[in-house]
Design an enzyme around this catalytic site. Sequence first.
Site, PDB file in Angstrom:
ATOM      1  CB  CYS A  49     -69.593  26.327  82.192  1.00 46.49           C
ATOM      2  SG  CYS A  49     -69.039  24.763  82.879  1.00 46.49           S
ATOM      3  CG  ASP A  50     -70.629  31.565  78.105  1.00 48.20           C
ATOM      4  OD1 ASP A  50     -70.651  32.416  79.004  1.00 48.20           O
ATOM      5  OD2 ASP A  50     -71.257  31.676  77.037  1.00 48.20           O
ATOM      6  CB  SER A  51     -75.109  28.031  78.529  1.00 50.67           C
ATOM      7  OG  SER A  51     -74.580  27.009  79.329  1.00 50.67           O
TER       8      SER A  51
END
Length: 201
Positions: free
Chosen positions: A74-76
């Site tokens: 994941c990456d935000s």
Amino acid sequence: MRRLVLASASPARRRLLEQAGFAPEIQVSGVDEDAVTAHDPSALVMALATAKATAVAKRTGPFTVASGALVLGCDSLLDVDGEVFGKPATAEEATARLRSMRGRAGILRTGHCLIDTATGRRAAEVASTTVWFGDYDDDELAAYVATGEPLEVAGAFTLDGYAAPFIGGIEGDPSNVIGLSLPLFRQLVRRLDLRVQDLWV
């Protein structure tokens, strides 16, 4: 029960999964995030999430992912009128950013990539949640930055910490703002012809 490996050091992501009944193993990807580029915020978080999941899924050596594990990357990033914000590097940067976001809205985008190491199949998508920031004053802003929390999270804020009272509202999935979208995670599991309940502890 299928093993779930989280390719992230984020305590918020781990906590979200644990609270939802999962027991993720943590393996940090080691991906150089600064080396990854893309043409827009959604493409960037998708590229980063995919790079992280792929790096862990194909890792060899003492930290090899055993066959049959599911690897989640994941990456935000926060998108405010096309300007992209990750984690601020300094308290001064966090202060300037939070001051500029006061009374405005942004979109928290999180890329998700799930890889089934047993089959090599993968499912990926970006979740987006609109966040409205409150009209906090300078004293409140200074006190928040002094907690150190803004330096640990994308966009310099989170819903599950000190920043929560300063968020005016959201439209979309709140878990996405915290670190990963649990409803989207379920959908990605289903796309791999698996069942989310098979990952519960």
